[in-house]
Design a protein around this motif. Sequence first.
Motif, PDB file in Angstrom:
ATOM      1  N   ARG A  14       0.870  -1.191   0.000  1.00  0.00           N
ATOM      2  CA  ARG A  14       0.000   0.000   0.000  1.00  0.00           C
ATOM      3  C   ARG A  14       0.896   1.226   0.000  1.00  0.00           C
ATOM      4  NH1 ARG A  14      -5.049  -0.256   2.691  1.00  0.00           N
ATOM      5  NH2 ARG A  14      -5.210   1.794   1.727  1.00  0.00           N
ATOM      6  N   TRP A  16       1.086   5.711  -0.296  1.00  0.00           N
ATOM      7  CA  TRP A  16       0.517   7.066  -0.298  1.00  0.00           C
ATOM      8  C   TRP A  16       1.599   7.952  -0.892  1.00  0.00           C
ATOM      9  CZ3 TRP A  16      -0.426   3.196   2.842  1.00  0.00           C
ATOM     10  CH2 TRP A  16      -1.753   2.917   3.147  1.00  0.00           C
ATOM     11  N   ALA A  34      -1.249  12.293   4.661  1.00  0.00           N
ATOM     12  CA  ALA A  34      -0.909  10.989   4.085  1.00  0.00           C
ATOM     13  C   ALA A  34      -0.380  10.040   5.151  1.00  0.00           C
ATOM     14  CB  ALA A  34       0.119  11.165   2.968  1.00  0.00           C
ATOM     15  N   ALA A  38      -2.034   6.488   6.148  1.00  0.00           N
ATOM     16  CA  ALA A  38      -1.245   5.260   6.090  1.00  0.00           C
ATOM     17  C   ALA A  38      -1.254   4.540   7.442  1.00  0.00           C
ATOM     18  CB  ALA A  38       0.193   5.578   5.675  1.00  0.00           C
ATOM     19  N   GLU A  71       4.805   3.845   2.579  1.00  0.00           N
ATOM     20  CA  GLU A  71       4.275   2.536   2.239  1.00  0.00           C
ATOM     21  C   GLU A  71       4.420   1.532   3.362  1.00  0.00           C
ATOM     22  OE1 GLU A  71       6.565   1.344  -1.237  1.00  0.00           O
ATOM     23  OE2 GLU A  71       7.762   0.006   0.008  1.00  0.00           O
TER      24      GLU A  71
END
Length: 82
Positions: A14, A16, A34, A38, A71
Motif C-alpha cells: 500500500r 501514499w 498521508a 497510512a 508505504e
Amino acid sequence: MADYTSETVTRTIRRWIIPAAEPWGAACEEVSKAWTAAAVAYREAHGLPQDAPVIGDQLRFHVRDEEIVIEFATERQDGAQR
C-alpha cells in the motif's frame, strides 16, 4: 516419486504518494494527512486498535524524483499443497 509441498505467498504493498516538486517540496500538512491515512490503514490491515502506536519501520518513507512515498506491505500465505 518426489515428495514435496508448495505454497503461494501474496504480497500487497500500500502506498501514499505526496507531490514534492522542487523548488517548493511537499507541504507538511499534506505529508501529515498521508502519514495519518497510512497509519490508519496499517492498523486496520493488522487488526490493531486505532490508538495503537505505529512505531519502528512499520511505515517506510521513500523519496522519489518529485514525490515522497509512504508505504507498508502485508503478506498472505495460502496453505501448503501437494
